[in-house]
Design an enzyme around this catalytic site. Structure first.
Site, PDB file in Angstrom:
ATOM      1  N   LYS A  36      38.821  59.766 -17.025  1.00 14.26           N
ATOM      2  CA  LYS A  36      37.766  58.749 -16.834  1.00 14.26           C
ATOM      3  C   LYS A  36      38.458  57.418 -16.531  1.00 14.26           C
ATOM      4  CE  LYS A  36      34.548  55.657 -17.957  1.00 14.26           C
ATOM      5  NZ  LYS A  36      35.201  54.543 -17.204  1.00 14.26           N
ATOM      6  N   GLU A  49      46.343  52.555 -26.717  1.00 12.45           N
ATOM      7  CA  GLU A  49      47.236  51.439 -26.368  1.00 12.45           C
ATOM      8  C   GLU A  49      46.343  50.307 -25.886  1.00 12.45           C
ATOM      9  OE1 GLU A  49      50.249  51.077 -27.129  1.00 12.45           O
ATOM     10  OE2 GLU A  49      50.610  53.129 -27.783  1.00 12.45           O
ATOM     11  N   CYS A  84      49.037  43.919 -19.919  1.00  9.41           N
ATOM     12  CA  CYS A  84      48.904  43.936 -21.379  1.00  9.41           C
ATOM     13  C   CYS A  84      50.098  43.262 -22.025  1.00  9.41           C
ATOM     14  CB  CYS A  84      48.750  45.364 -21.874  1.00  9.41           C
ATOM     15  SG  CYS A  84      50.043  46.446 -21.280  1.00  9.41           S
ATOM     16  N   GLU A 137      43.196  37.452 -26.602  1.00 10.13           N
ATOM     17  CA  GLU A 137      43.744  37.842 -25.296  1.00 10.13           C
ATOM     18  C   GLU A 137      42.822  37.345 -24.189  1.00 10.13           C
ATOM     19  OE1 GLU A 137      43.401  41.994 -24.050  1.00 10.13           O
ATOM     20  OE2 GLU A 137      45.520  41.935 -23.513  1.00 10.13           O
TER      21      GLU A 137
END
Ligand code: NAD
Length: 482
Positions: free
Chosen positions: A175, A250, A284, A382
């Site tokens: 996905k 993650e 990231c 973030e």
């Protein structure tokens, strides 16, 4: 691309059956959609899981040679199509074309490196305490795994997950992110062309809350590997917690780069700029906090601002230093954080606006805030955009304390010429990947990758020499022959 069959279920390309449409836009020119197609619905996601489950015994029974031959072939096919794949990637994700080319090449490398897991996912023969008993371990595939991926490395991330899952004999429901379905489809087409049996790999393109939810919560799923935001990752982990299946998540980061007075300051400024603004801050491992010793703070900050202001910005196909944000949502988030940081009392040193010479697309100037304190939102959350916070500290101890004063723990870097301090940093900083005199971004595929704290479920790292561990059960055998 006019083909609107984006769902690949049990070896067949079919149209999505949801009432909802997915529209792909070029983030540098979002007014003209690239393509629209119907999304998968929950029933199709369920059918994909069932197809993978049905194919699983036969695929698990293939030999390592059969599996690695297919994966090596995928690597060749990716390389053969490098130009077209890179252009597709840039068109829907926006990154500079040279970065897309590097990512596509990396995807090929990943398939080639990870194919070897088919033969190296071994167990151990262990000396037995009983001379009559032979003691050993062996590994077998989990069965059917769900792979859920984000948009920022839309071919590399799926490649390391897909290759690892397939090499170790698992079947897959993949996905991808709704922002980058075109490159996902092309990757699956190339894997299909390499000769994977029907049902072994299935692709469903649709919304996270229906298709993503079905592929992760379906009880035929034996393991989940997710990369994306911390909120989604934690939600997925919680929603399957009662099943006890392995879940690898993650997630986000708020990565610090520390600069000590004895560092090569030019190199540190270069690394801060590359880490904060490369890929538009949409990594990231992007550098989002520059933690700099007060003795060199002015010099380093000046150098960073000067370099940020010299970066070229433009559509990815022009290969600028920095492309657009991926989507309208991310664009909005970037500007929201500029306001939040200013409201909290941070000082805008450069950027924070749309570039004057660009009239469409999700562009923002590379942005640097000074006077940032740890308790500010901009130091804690973030952004996932090109916004760097400069934080001044008095000594090494304070630098480490500030570096660790966030929920995240993905990557961290220190610039220093004192190798004792560097070693102390590697021991004290709470991060899964640590660099000494290097950018917070970037990794080598033969090295493990993954975070700590809210950045990762810390099940097993991805890539590196033992990434197959997550995708396999280890069985422990005591064999006493009659
Ligand atoms: P996201 O969490 O919004 O989406 C990731 C994927 O999860 C998408 O495919 C999405 O459709 C799917 N999803 C959403 N809701 C779901 C649900 N309820 N059930 C199942 N699936 C669902 O993340 P994003 O915006 O695509 O990516 C950016 C984020 O990814 C950033 O936070 C970034 O730090 C993180 N990221 C982490 C790493 C890493 O290795 N740690 C690498 C790249 C990106």
């Amino acid at each position: 691309m006019t083909d609107t069959k984006y769902q690949y279920i049990d070896g067949e390309w079919i149209e999505g059956e949801s009432d909802e449409t997915m529209t792909v836009r070029d983030p540098a020119a979002p007014d003209d959609p690239v393509i629209s197609f119907p999304q998968a619905d929950r029933a199709q996601a369920k059918a994909a899981v069932e197809a993978a489950d049905a194919a699983s015994d036969e695929w698990a029974a293939t030999t390592p040679d059969e599996r690695d031959t297919i994966l090596y072939d995928v690597a060749d096919r990716i390389e053969d199509n490098l130009d077209e794949l890179a252009a597709t990637l840039t068109r829907e994700e926006g990154k500079p074309i040279s970065s897309s080319r590097a990512e596509v090449s990396r995807a090929a490398e990943l398939f080639r490196y990870i194919a070897s897991y088919a033969r190296t996912a071994t167990g151990d023969t262990v000396p037995s305490s009983d001379p009559e008993t032979f003691t050993y371990t062996f590994r077998e595939p989990l069965g059917t795994v769900a792979l859920v991926t984000p948009w920022n490395f839309p071919i590399a991330t799926p490649s390391w997950k897909l290759a690892t899952a397939l090499a170790t004999g698992n079947t897959v429901v993949f996905k991808p992110s709704s922002e980058t379905p075109m490159i996902a489809k092309r990757l699956v087409e190339l894997i299909e062309a390499a000769g994977l049996p029907d049902g072994v790999l299935n692709l469903v393109v649709g919304s996270g809350s229906t298709v993503g939810d079905e592929v992760t919560t379906n009880e035929r799923i034996d393991g989940i590997s997710f990369t994306g935001s911390t909120g989604t990752g934690q939600h997925i982990a919680e929603s399957v917690a009662d099943r006890g299946i392995p879940v690898q998540t993650e997630m986000g980061g708020k990565n610090p780069l520390v600069v000590m007075p004895d560092a090569d300051l030019d190199a540190a400024a270069d690394a801060a700029v590359a880490g904060a603004f490369g890929l538009t801050g949409q990594a990231c491992t992007a550098t989002s906090r520059l933690i700099v010793h007060e003795d060199v703070a002015d010099e380093v900050t000046e150098a960073v601002v000067e370099r940020a202001e010299s970066l070229s910005i433009g559509p990815g196909m022009d290969d600028p230093d920095m492309g657009p944000a991926v989507s309208a949502d991310q664009d909005e988030t970037n500007f929201e954080y500029v306001d939040v940081a200013a409201d909290d009392g941070a000082t805008l040193l450069t950027g924070g606006s749309r570039p004057e010479d660009i009239d469409s697309g999700y562009f923002i100037e590379p942005t640097v805030f000074g006077d940032v304190e740890s308790e500010m939102q901009i130091a804690q959350e973030e952004v996932f955009g090109p916004v760097l916070s400069v934080m001044e500290v008095g000594d090494f101890t304070e630098a480490v304390a500030v570096a660790n004063d966030v929920a995240f723990g993905l990557s961290a870097s220190i610039f220093t010429s004192d190798m004792a301090a560097a070693r102390q940093f590697t021991e004290q900083v709470e991060a899964g990947v640590i660099k000494v005199n290097g950018t917070t971004t970037g990794s080598q595929i033969q090295m493990p990758f993954g975070g700590m704290k809210a950045s990762s479920s810390e099940q097993a790292k991805e890539m590196g020499q033992r990434a197959y561990e997550f995708y396999t059960h280890e069985k422990v055998v005591y064999r006493t022959d009659p």
